[in-house]
Design a protein around this motif. Structure first.
Motif, PDB file in Angstrom:
ATOM      1  N   ARG A  40      -0.466   4.066  -4.358  1.00  0.00           N
ATOM      2  CA  ARG A  40      -0.720   5.427  -3.888  1.00  0.00           C
ATOM      3  C   ARG A  40      -1.379   6.258  -4.995  1.00  0.00           C
ATOM      4  N   ALA A  74      -5.215   7.982  -5.109  1.00  0.00           N
ATOM      5  CA  ALA A  74      -5.289   9.422  -5.349  1.00  0.00           C
ATOM      6  C   ALA A  74      -6.252   9.774  -6.480  1.00  0.00           C
ATOM      7  N   PHE A 107       0.814  -1.215   0.000  1.00  0.00           N
ATOM      8  CA  PHE A 107       0.000   0.000   0.000  1.00  0.00           C
ATOM      9  C   PHE A 107       0.850   1.268   0.000  1.00  0.00           C
ATOM     10  N   ASP A 108       2.126   1.152   0.311  1.00  0.00           N
ATOM     11  CA  ASP A 108       3.006   2.315   0.300  1.00  0.00           C
ATOM     12  C   ASP A 108       3.754   2.469  -1.015  1.00  0.00           C
ATOM     13  N   ARG A 109       3.504   1.583  -1.951  1.00  0.00           N
ATOM     14  CA  ARG A 109       4.208   1.650  -3.230  1.00  0.00           C
ATOM     15  C   ARG A 109       3.540   2.684  -4.143  1.00  0.00           C
ATOM     16  N   PRO A 110       4.325   3.326  -4.998  1.00  0.00           N
ATOM     17  CA  PRO A 110       3.796   4.433  -5.816  1.00  0.00           C
ATOM     18  C   PRO A 110       2.577   4.058  -6.648  1.00  0.00           C
TER      19      PRO A 110
END
Length: 212
Positions: A92, A96, A86-89
Motif C-alpha cells: 500500500r 502511494a 496487495f492489502d499489506r502495508p
C-alpha cells in the motif's frame, strides 16, 4: 444438594496447539520441498520433520498439493495471516508513492525480500512440474497470480503519467524479472548481496520504464 460444578470447556489451548502444529508443518514442508524436492517428499516425511503424526498433517491440509499451496501462500506473504499481498502495508505504501522512480526503486527492495523467501520454493516446484501434474497445475496458477499482480503494478505506474513504455510491456517485463530466476542466478550463484541485487534491479526498472 447442588451437583458438582462442571468446568467450562476452554478450547483456547487446543486452538493454539493446532496453530502451532500448522506452523511447524508448513515450516517442515517448505524445508523438505526445497531440499528434497516436492515429488520426493511424502506426507510422512513432513510429519516426521514437524514432529507430528501423519494424520495431523492430513487433518490440517488434506493432501500434498493443498499443503504446497498453503506453503506457497505463507512463503509469499511472510506469515500465516490471511491478508492479500496487495492489502499489506508495504505494498500500500508503494502504490502511494507518486514518484515512479522512487516507487520502482522501493519495489525492487520489496521484491528482493520476497525472492529471499520464495525463490528456492519456486525453483523446486518448477523442477517438479515436468513430472508431477499437481505441481504443474499449481505452478501455472502461481504464474497467473503473479501476472495479475504485475498487471496491477503496471496499471498503477501508467496512471502516474510517468511510464515511458506501454502498460503491457511494463507488465510483461516485471513478470519476467520477478520469478526468482534472476535473484537465484545473481545472489545464490554469483554471490551478490541482496542489497546489491535490489539496487541493480531498481536501476534496471527505472531505466526501462520511467520517463527520463
Amino acid at each position: 444438594m447442588n451437583g458438582p460444578v462442571k468446568r467450562r470447556y476452554d478450547s483456547s489451548r487446543r486452538q493454539e496447539q493446532a496453530r502451532e502444529n500448522r506452523r511447524r508443518i508448513l515450516g517442515a514442508a517448505h524445508e523438505l520441498f526445497v531440499t528434497k524436492g516436492y515429488g520426493r517428499t511424502t506426507i510422512a516425511d513432513v510429519a516426521a520433520e514437524a514432529g507430528v503424526a501423519p494424520e495431523t498433517v492430513y487433518a490440517a491440509f488434506k493432501n500434498k498439493p493443498a499443503l504446497l499451496r498453503r506453503t506457497w501462500d505463507v512463503t509469499v506473504g511472510g506469515d500465516d495471516e490471511d491478508v492479500p499481498l496487495f492489502d499489506r502495508p508495504e505494498l500500500r505504501a508503494l502504490f502511494a508513492e507518486p514518484d515512479l522512480r522512487k516507487r520502482f526503486t522501493a519495489f525492487a527492495v520489496f521484491n528482493t525480500a520476497t525472492m529471499r523467501r520464495t525463490a528456492r520454493l519456486h525453483l523446486a516446484v518448477r523442477g517438479a512440474a515436468a513430472s508431477d501434474p499437481a505441481a504443474a497445475e499449481l505452478l501455472a496458477e502461481f504464474e497467473r497470480q503473479r501476472l495479475v499482480a504485475m498487471a496491477g503494478h503496471a496499471r498503477a505506474a501508467a496512471e502516474t503519467g510517468q511510464l515511458a513504455v506501454a502498460e503491457d510491456e511494463c507488465r510483461d517485463v516485471l513478470w519476467s524479472t520477478t520469478d526468482g530466476t534472476l535473484w537465484h542466478q545473481l545472489v545464490e550463484r554469483r554471490e551478490w548481496t541482496d542489497e546489491r541485487y535490489a539496487a541493480w534491479l531498481g536501476r534496471l526498472w527505472v531505466a526501462s520504464f520511467v520517463v527520463a
